[in-house]
Scaffold this motif. Structure first.
Motif, PDB file in Angstrom:
ATOM      1  N   TYR A  25       0.823  -1.213   0.000  1.00 32.63           N
ATOM      2  CA  TYR A  25       0.000   0.000   0.000  1.00 32.63           C
ATOM      3  C   TYR A  25       0.857   1.265   0.000  1.00 32.63           C
ATOM      4  O   TYR A  25       0.439   2.296  -0.530  1.00 32.63           O
ATOM      5  N   LYS A  53      -3.847   3.021   5.462  1.00 34.91           N
ATOM      6  CA  LYS A  53      -4.188   1.610   5.559  1.00 34.91           C
ATOM      7  C   LYS A  53      -2.920   0.772   5.554  1.00 34.91           C
ATOM      8  O   LYS A  53      -2.791  -0.205   6.286  1.00 34.91           O
ATOM      9  N   ARG A  56      -1.346   0.954   8.916  1.00 33.65           N
ATOM     10  CA  ARG A  56      -2.136   0.147   9.866  1.00 33.65           C
ATOM     11  C   ARG A  56      -1.724  -1.317   9.754  1.00 33.65           C
ATOM     12  O   ARG A  56      -1.479  -1.981  10.751  1.00 33.65           O
ATOM     13  N   ASP A  57      -1.616  -1.805   8.525  1.00 36.43           N
ATOM     14  CA  ASP A  57      -1.248  -3.205   8.325  1.00 36.43           C
ATOM     15  C   ASP A  57       0.173  -3.484   8.801  1.00 36.43           C
ATOM     16  O   ASP A  57       0.432  -4.519   9.421  1.00 36.43           O
ATOM     17  N   ASP A  90     -13.689  -5.051   7.459  1.00 39.31           N
ATOM     18  CA  ASP A  90     -13.382  -4.856   6.035  1.00 39.31           C
ATOM     19  C   ASP A  90     -14.376  -5.623   5.165  1.00 39.31           C
ATOM     20  O   ASP A  90     -14.845  -5.124   4.141  1.00 39.31           O
TER      21      ASP A  90
END
Length: 130
Positions: A25, A53, A56-57, A90
């Motif tokens: 990402y 995102k 976050r991952d 999600d």
């Protein structure tokens, strides 16, 4: 394979997968987002949200690996139980946005199930008494 070894393998794979996804990402946000299951913005738009995102991952992946390396298996189980809401959420978002059901269930739903099973395996482990 013992349940403890299975839990360890699933946790390592989950942590590494999250690191890979997060880095993807950051490096190619729009290309990576296409596989998420919701409509993406035109190239160049919303890039910052996609990078959020990704971070976050990466953060979740690092938490998994750090707790595993520290030998904090019960804490890892609790953390993964809490983290299972993320892919479940999600999945619901993809379904709510009329995204492909195959992606919602096959990617996000399956991820939520694997995270929850891993958490359950970790939480079922017996701790050695001194």
């Amino acid at each position: 394979m013992t349940m403890k070894r299975l839990a360890t393998v699933l946790a390592v794979l989950g942590g590494l997968f999250l690191l890979y996804t997060g880095i993807s990402y950051l490096l190619a946000p729009h290309a990576t987002a296409e596989g998420f299951g919701v409509p993406t913005l035109p190239e160049g738009r919303g890039k910052g949200f996609l990078e959020v995102k990704g971070m976050r991952d990466i953060g979740f992946g690092l938490v998994i690996l750090a707790l595993l390396l520290a030998g904090q298996r019960r804490a890892l189980g609790l953390a993964m139980a809490a983290m299972a809401v993320v892919p479940a959420g999600d999945m619901l978002i993809v379904l709510n946005e009329n995204g492909p059901a195959a992606t919602a269930f096959g990617v996000h739903g399956l991820a939520a199930a694997v995270v929850a099973v891993t958490a359950g395996l970790l939480l079922r482990e017996r701790t050695a008494t001194a």
